[in-house]
Scaffold this motif. Sequence first.
Motif, PDB file in Angstrom:
ATOM      1  N   MET A 195       0.845  -1.190   0.000  1.00  0.00           N
ATOM      2  CA  MET A 195       0.000   0.000   0.000  1.00  0.00           C
ATOM      3  C   MET A 195       0.888   1.250   0.000  1.00  0.00           C
ATOM      4  N   ALA A 196       0.671   2.115  -0.954  1.00  0.00           N
ATOM      5  CA  ALA A 196       1.484   3.332  -1.063  1.00  0.00           C
ATOM      6  C   ALA A 196       0.616   4.552  -0.767  1.00  0.00           C
ATOM      7  N   ILE A 197       1.215   5.561  -0.135  1.00  0.00           N
ATOM      8  CA  ILE A 197       0.463   6.774   0.160  1.00  0.00           C
ATOM      9  C   ILE A 197       0.185   7.532  -1.136  1.00  0.00           C
ATOM     10  N   GLU A 198      -0.964   8.155  -1.177  1.00  0.00           N
ATOM     11  CA  GLU A 198      -1.353   8.953  -2.341  1.00  0.00           C
ATOM     12  C   GLU A 198      -1.603  10.387  -1.891  1.00  0.00           C
ATOM     13  N   LEU A 199      -0.947  11.320  -2.565  1.00  0.00           N
ATOM     14  CA  LEU A 199      -1.030  12.732  -2.207  1.00  0.00           C
ATOM     15  C   LEU A 199      -2.102  13.437  -3.018  1.00  0.00           C
ATOM     16  N   ASN A 200      -2.690  14.432  -2.407  1.00  0.00           N
ATOM     17  CA  ASN A 200      -3.540  15.352  -3.142  1.00  0.00           C
ATOM     18  C   ASN A 200      -2.617  16.288  -3.918  1.00  0.00           C
ATOM     19  N   PRO A 201      -2.673  16.325  -5.234  1.00  0.00           N
ATOM     20  CA  PRO A 201      -1.716  17.128  -6.016  1.00  0.00           C
ATOM     21  C   PRO A 201      -1.980  18.626  -5.932  1.00  0.00           C
ATOM     22  N   LEU A 202      -2.876  19.036  -5.053  1.00  0.00           N
ATOM     23  CA  LEU A 202      -3.293  20.429  -4.990  1.00  0.00           C
ATOM     24  C   LEU A 202      -2.175  21.366  -4.557  1.00  0.00           C
ATOM     25  N   HIS A 203      -1.281  20.889  -3.672  1.00  0.00           N
ATOM     26  CA  HIS A 203      -0.362  21.803  -2.994  1.00  0.00           C
ATOM     27  C   HIS A 203       1.052  21.766  -3.578  1.00  0.00           C
ATOM     28  N   THR A 204       1.577  22.931  -3.875  1.00  0.00           N
ATOM     29  CA  THR A 204       2.991  23.120  -4.180  1.00  0.00           C
ATOM     30  C   THR A 204       3.526  24.090  -3.140  1.00  0.00           C
TER      31      THR A 204
END
Length: 234
Positions: free
Chosen positions: A1-10
């Motif tokens: 299981m790999a973590i998935e990020l919300n791509p919203l933030h830079t």
Amino acid sequence: MAIELNPLHTLSNYAEQYGVDKRLRLFDIFTPKTAGDIATHIHQDLEFKNAYVDDGEFKLISTEDLQALGTQKQQALTQRIYKQASEGVGFLYSKSDIYDNPTDFTLSQQVWQWLNSKAVLEGIRAMTGIDDINGANAQATRYYPGHFLTRHNDVNDKDNRRVAYVLNFTPKWHPDWGGLLQFYHDNGNPKDTWVPIFNSLALFDVTHPHAVSYVAPFARHPRLAITGWFTAKK
């Protein structure tokens, strides 16, 4: 299981906002499923010890060893901890340190790897303007009723701390339960308060006086987080 990020933030895009008071909150850091999985992993899979201050010394004790003290000694210890807290000294909460382990693929280890990734470290440097940040440490924390962290700052020259962070993983939290991240002015007057909103990230300069308010006896869930500091490792 790999973590998935919300791509919203830079992170580098928040430099102006962070620069106003050297503090920032971001929300929806991970996908909802990943955040929920991390919360379950923290609560069920990690081995916690009770952290507290007793007579000015940092102590760690397992729940089993604490129970082995017996009711009378436990009560006496709690009274000493609370007495020091009444004088503005100390803390009481559960913690589990997270270390770099390339052979560990648990979610907490993946969060550690994400915090220490090139993208995050570059983003933190760009956001804060602190060029010597080159790593992060981490601990999972679990606050139950009666737990607290008295007012302090996070300046620590030995660890070369630069920016504190709190990743909140409590799925449901009511402000009346306590466990609030409270910021203060240098004179001790309260500045403002951040509720531990699920799947949020708090970032702040280590010079900010802050505390975690007492968790009320009627809190229905433990307050879960991964916390630590972005540091300038030697």
